[in-house]
Design a protein around this motif. Sequence first.
Motif, PDB file in Angstrom:
ATOM      1  N   ALA A  84       0.827  -1.216   0.000  1.00  0.00           N
ATOM      2  CA  ALA A  84       0.000   0.000   0.000  1.00  0.00           C
ATOM      3  C   ALA A  84       0.854   1.256   0.000  1.00  0.00           C
ATOM      4  O   ALA A  84       0.340   2.365   0.147  1.00  0.00           O
ATOM      5  CB  ALA A  84      -0.936   0.013   1.203  1.00  0.00           C
ATOM      6  N   LEU A  86       4.046   3.898   1.244  1.00  0.00           N
ATOM      7  CA  LEU A  86       4.586   4.375   2.511  1.00  0.00           C
ATOM      8  C   LEU A  86       3.502   4.360   3.580  1.00  0.00           C
ATOM      9  O   LEU A  86       2.328   4.655   3.294  1.00  0.00           O
ATOM     10  CB  LEU A  86       5.133   5.800   2.352  1.00  0.00           C
ATOM     11  CG  LEU A  86       6.250   5.969   1.319  1.00  0.00           C
ATOM     12  CD1 LEU A  86       6.811   7.382   1.402  1.00  0.00           C
ATOM     13  CD2 LEU A  86       7.361   4.942   1.514  1.00  0.00           C
ATOM     14  N   TYR A 271      -7.242  11.599   4.272  1.00  0.00           N
ATOM     15  CA  TYR A 271      -7.087  10.410   3.418  1.00  0.00           C
ATOM     16  C   TYR A 271      -7.143   9.136   4.266  1.00  0.00           C
ATOM     17  O   TYR A 271      -7.822   8.169   3.922  1.00  0.00           O
ATOM     18  CB  TYR A 271      -5.762  10.503   2.656  1.00  0.00           C
ATOM     19  CG  TYR A 271      -5.604   9.469   1.564  1.00  0.00           C
ATOM     20  CD1 TYR A 271      -6.291   9.586   0.366  1.00  0.00           C
ATOM     21  CD2 TYR A 271      -4.769   8.369   1.740  1.00  0.00           C
ATOM     22  CE1 TYR A 271      -6.154   8.632  -0.641  1.00  0.00           C
ATOM     23  CE2 TYR A 271      -4.622   7.412   0.745  1.00  0.00           C
ATOM     24  CZ  TYR A 271      -5.310   7.552  -0.444  1.00  0.00           C
ATOM     25  OH  TYR A 271      -5.162   6.605  -1.434  1.00  0.00           O
ATOM     26  N   LYS A 278     -14.054   3.523   5.036  1.00  0.00           N
ATOM     27  CA  LYS A 278     -14.483   2.688   3.898  1.00  0.00           C
ATOM     28  C   LYS A 278     -15.200   1.426   4.380  1.00  0.00           C
ATOM     29  O   LYS A 278     -16.140   0.959   3.786  1.00  0.00           O
ATOM     30  CB  LYS A 278     -13.225   2.287   3.114  1.00  0.00           C
ATOM     31  CG  LYS A 278     -13.411   2.065   1.669  1.00  0.00           C
ATOM     32  CD  LYS A 278     -12.081   1.791   1.000  1.00  0.00           C
ATOM     33  CE  LYS A 278     -11.388   0.588   1.586  1.00  0.00           C
ATOM     34  NZ  LYS A 278     -10.110   0.268   0.959  1.00  0.00           N
ATOM     35  N   LYS A 279     -14.711   0.927   5.544  1.00  0.00           N
ATOM     36  CA  LYS A 279     -15.250  -0.336   6.073  1.00  0.00           C
ATOM     37  C   LYS A 279     -16.691  -0.182   6.547  1.00  0.00           C
ATOM     38  O   LYS A 279     -17.396  -1.141   6.705  1.00  0.00           O
ATOM     39  CB  LYS A 279     -14.388  -0.821   7.222  1.00  0.00           C
ATOM     40  CG  LYS A 279     -13.097  -1.403   6.741  1.00  0.00           C
ATOM     41  CD  LYS A 279     -12.255  -1.783   7.920  1.00  0.00           C
ATOM     42  CE  LYS A 279     -10.892  -2.261   7.457  1.00  0.00           C
ATOM     43  NZ  LYS A 279      -9.893  -2.145   8.509  1.00  0.00           N
TER      44      LYS A 279
HETATM   45  C1  LIG Z   1       8.164  16.224  -0.473  1.00  0.00           C
HETATM   46  C2  LIG Z   1       7.585  14.899  -0.530  1.00  0.00           C
HETATM   47  C3  LIG Z   1       6.410  14.744   0.326  1.00  0.00           C
HETATM   48  C4  LIG Z   1       5.680  13.671   0.420  1.00  0.00           C
HETATM   49  C5  LIG Z   1       5.931  12.482  -0.375  1.00  0.00           C
HETATM   50  C6  LIG Z   1       5.074  11.350   0.097  1.00  0.00           C
HETATM   51  C7  LIG Z   1       5.180  10.215  -0.873  1.00  0.00           C
HETATM   52  C8  LIG Z   1       4.157   9.199  -0.505  1.00  0.00           C
HETATM   53  C9  LIG Z   1       4.213   7.964  -0.922  1.00  0.00           C
HETATM   54  C10 LIG Z   1       3.235   6.954  -0.475  1.00  0.00           C
HETATM   55  O1  LIG Z   1       3.438   5.793  -0.692  1.00  0.00           O
HETATM   56  S1  LIG Z   1       1.825   7.456   0.358  1.00  0.00           S
HETATM   57  C11 LIG Z   1       0.774   6.012   0.492  1.00  0.00           C
HETATM   58  C12 LIG Z   1      -0.096   5.921  -0.701  1.00  0.00           C
HETATM   59  N1  LIG Z   1      -0.900   4.743  -0.614  1.00  0.00           N
HETATM   60  C13 LIG Z   1      -2.177   4.688  -0.953  1.00  0.00           C
HETATM   61  O2  LIG Z   1      -2.747   5.638  -1.437  1.00  0.00           O
HETATM   62  C14 LIG Z   1      -2.891   3.393  -0.725  1.00  0.00           C
HETATM   63  C15 LIG Z   1      -3.887   3.522   0.386  1.00  0.00           C
HETATM   64  N2  LIG Z   1      -4.545   2.262   0.671  1.00  0.00           N
HETATM   65  C16 LIG Z   1      -5.475   1.730  -0.129  1.00  0.00           C
HETATM   66  O3  LIG Z   1      -5.844   2.238  -1.157  1.00  0.00           O
HETATM   67  C17 LIG Z   1      -6.091   0.448   0.336  1.00  0.00           C
HETATM   68  O4  LIG Z   1      -5.811   0.296   1.715  1.00  0.00           O
HETATM   69  C18 LIG Z   1      -5.569  -0.795  -0.425  1.00  0.00           C
HETATM   70  C19 LIG Z   1      -4.058  -0.862  -0.437  1.00  0.00           C
HETATM   71  C20 LIG Z   1      -6.142  -0.778  -1.851  1.00  0.00           C
HETATM   72  C21 LIG Z   1      -6.102  -2.071   0.304  1.00  0.00           C
HETATM   73  O5  LIG Z   1      -7.486  -2.000   0.410  1.00  0.00           O
HETATM   74  P1  LIG Z   1      -8.230  -2.955   1.453  1.00  0.00           P
HETATM   75  O6  LIG Z   1      -9.688  -2.697   1.280  1.00  0.00           O
HETATM   76  O7  LIG Z   1      -7.744  -4.332   1.320  1.00  0.00           O
HETATM   77  O8  LIG Z   1      -7.719  -2.469   2.901  1.00  0.00           O
HETATM   78  P2  LIG Z   1      -8.184  -1.170   3.686  1.00  0.00           P
HETATM   79  O9  LIG Z   1      -8.257  -0.002   2.805  1.00  0.00           O
HETATM   80  O10 LIG Z   1      -9.402  -1.512   4.486  1.00  0.00           O
HETATM   81  O11 LIG Z   1      -6.941  -0.957   4.670  1.00  0.00           O
HETATM   82  C22 LIG Z   1      -6.719  -1.823   5.792  1.00  0.00           C
HETATM   83  C23 LIG Z   1      -6.055  -0.994   6.874  1.00  0.00           C
HETATM   84  O12 LIG Z   1      -4.791  -0.527   6.386  1.00  0.00           O
HETATM   85  C24 LIG Z   1      -4.731   0.903   6.508  1.00  0.00           C
HETATM   86  N3  LIG Z   1      -3.901   1.433   5.412  1.00  0.00           N
HETATM   87  C25 LIG Z   1      -4.087   1.304   4.105  1.00  0.00           C
HETATM   88  N4  LIG Z   1      -3.091   1.881   3.416  1.00  0.00           N
HETATM   89  C26 LIG Z   1      -2.243   2.387   4.327  1.00  0.00           C
HETATM   90  C27 LIG Z   1      -1.018   3.119   4.239  1.00  0.00           C
HETATM   91  N5  LIG Z   1      -0.436   3.428   3.052  1.00  0.00           N
HETATM   92  N6  LIG Z   1      -0.428   3.492   5.378  1.00  0.00           N
HETATM   93  C28 LIG Z   1      -0.976   3.194   6.594  1.00  0.00           C
HETATM   94  N7  LIG Z   1      -2.130   2.499   6.730  1.00  0.00           N
HETATM   95  C29 LIG Z   1      -2.760   2.112   5.611  1.00  0.00           C
HETATM   96  C30 LIG Z   1      -6.182   1.350   6.417  1.00  0.00           C
HETATM   97  O13 LIG Z   1      -6.331   2.614   6.970  1.00  0.00           O
HETATM   98  C31 LIG Z   1      -6.874   0.263   7.210  1.00  0.00           C
HETATM   99  O14 LIG Z   1      -6.638   0.559   8.575  1.00  0.00           O
HETATM  100  P3  LIG Z   1      -7.717   0.176   9.675  1.00  0.00           P
HETATM  101  O15 LIG Z   1      -7.756  -1.331   9.702  1.00  0.00           O
HETATM  102  O16 LIG Z   1      -7.187   0.783  10.938  1.00  0.00           O
HETATM  103  O17 LIG Z   1      -9.025   0.780   9.251  1.00  0.00           O
END
Ligand SMILES: CC/C=C\CCC/C=C/C(=O)SCCNC(=O)CCNC(=O)[C@H](O)C(C)(C)COP(=O)(O)OP(=O)(O)OC[C@H]1O[C@@H](n2cnc3c(N)ncnc32)[C@H](O)[C@@H]1OP(=O)(O)O
Length: 280
Positions: A84, A86, A271, A278-279
């Motif tokens: 997913a 960072l 975000y 979503k859940k």
């Molecule tokens: C100068 C520069 C400045 C900044 C640069 C920053 C660069 C950033 C880079 C990144 O990588 S930012 C992260 C971007 N990631 C996303 O947009 C993905 C987000 N997640 C999703 O879209 C979905 O979670 C999924 C990967 C498609 C999986 O979906 P699914 O339905 O299977 O799970 P769910 O959404 O229910 O998530 C479960 C659980 O996990 C938490 N979660 C999801 N992604 C992240 C994440 N990237 N970091 C931390 N936590 C994450 C989500 O909130 C759920 O948590 P919960 O169980 O507590 O509700």
Amino acid sequence: MAQDLVDGLLIKARSHLPPPSEPLGKLSKRDRKGVAVIKLKNPPVNSLSLEVLTEFVISLEKLENDKTFRGVIVTSDCPGIFSAGLDLTEMCGKSQAHYAEFWRAVQELWLRLYLSNLVLIAAINGVSPAGGCLISLTCDYRVLADNPKYNIGLNETLLGVVAPSWFKDTLVNTVGHRTAERALQLGLLFPPAEALRVGMVDQVVPEDQVHSTALSVMAQWLAVPDHARQLTKSLMRKPTADRLVKQRDADIQYFLQFVSRDSIQKSLRMYLDKLRQKKG
Ligand SMILES: CC/C=C\CCC/C=C/C(=O)SCCNC(=O)CCNC(=O)[C@H](O)C(C)(C)COP(=O)(O)OP(=O)(O)OC[C@H]1O[C@@H](n2cnc3c(N)ncnc32)[C@H](O)[C@@H]1OP(=O)(O)O
């Protein structure tokens, strides 16, 4: 590192234990020799926390230093999710010192992967946004499972943040300037057929063939003499990596300033809340 670790090297959030070996498909033992598998395992979504980033770097360093290994397949142990990206919780409500440590770890992993002497093949067996996509882009070859849910791309703008210049460079070097510009501005996440069309991945195969395809591709890359391939890789990639190396501290300072802004903290929180709600 013991020779019998060749089949698996699992990155877990809270354990350093190696997993039992897993079957490596149809290739002969000889073809498989010297190939390690790094499986990301940080459920539920393989987010790249500081701990995962650090363990990833340590694992890579061990493999680089162990001359029995020539190639690594990077894949996921979380069903349907490659990574997913960072870990957003590492970028919300933390101290400046924490942001700096986190960002240095992100830089370090990118540098290690991008300049690795090993052949790196990404076996992408799940959705792969942002940092997850970046990891795969640092590999030498990407095999993506053919599942319409397995989108891949740098979607940072949709979170209200900006992909750093070295994320951008990695994408430009893979898909070209125009495709990268459109993909980055719109935060596009490409489904498999589109990802293949724009060159974000090299091959799309049925889900149950991702690992065996990665192994076949690995055999082809390992057929090339290491020194010639490694020097060529360096020739292609070092100028991009050097741009970050020369300004690592400035890049960290920029990240600190950016991520500490109230508006950015608000965007990231919204975000995360959206993901959590979503859940239902
Ligand atoms: C100068 C520069 C400045 C900044 C640069 C920053 C660069 C950033 C880079 C990144 O990588 S930012 C992260 C971007 N990631 C996303 O947009 C993905 C987000 N997640 C999703 O879209 C979905 O979670 C999924 C990967 C498609 C999986 O979906 P699914 O339905 O299977 O799970 P769910 O959404 O229910 O998530 C479960 C659980 O996990 C938490 N979660 C999801 N992604 C992240 C994440 N990237 N970091 C931390 N936590 C994450 C989500 O909130 C759920 O948590 P919960 O169980 O507590 O509700």
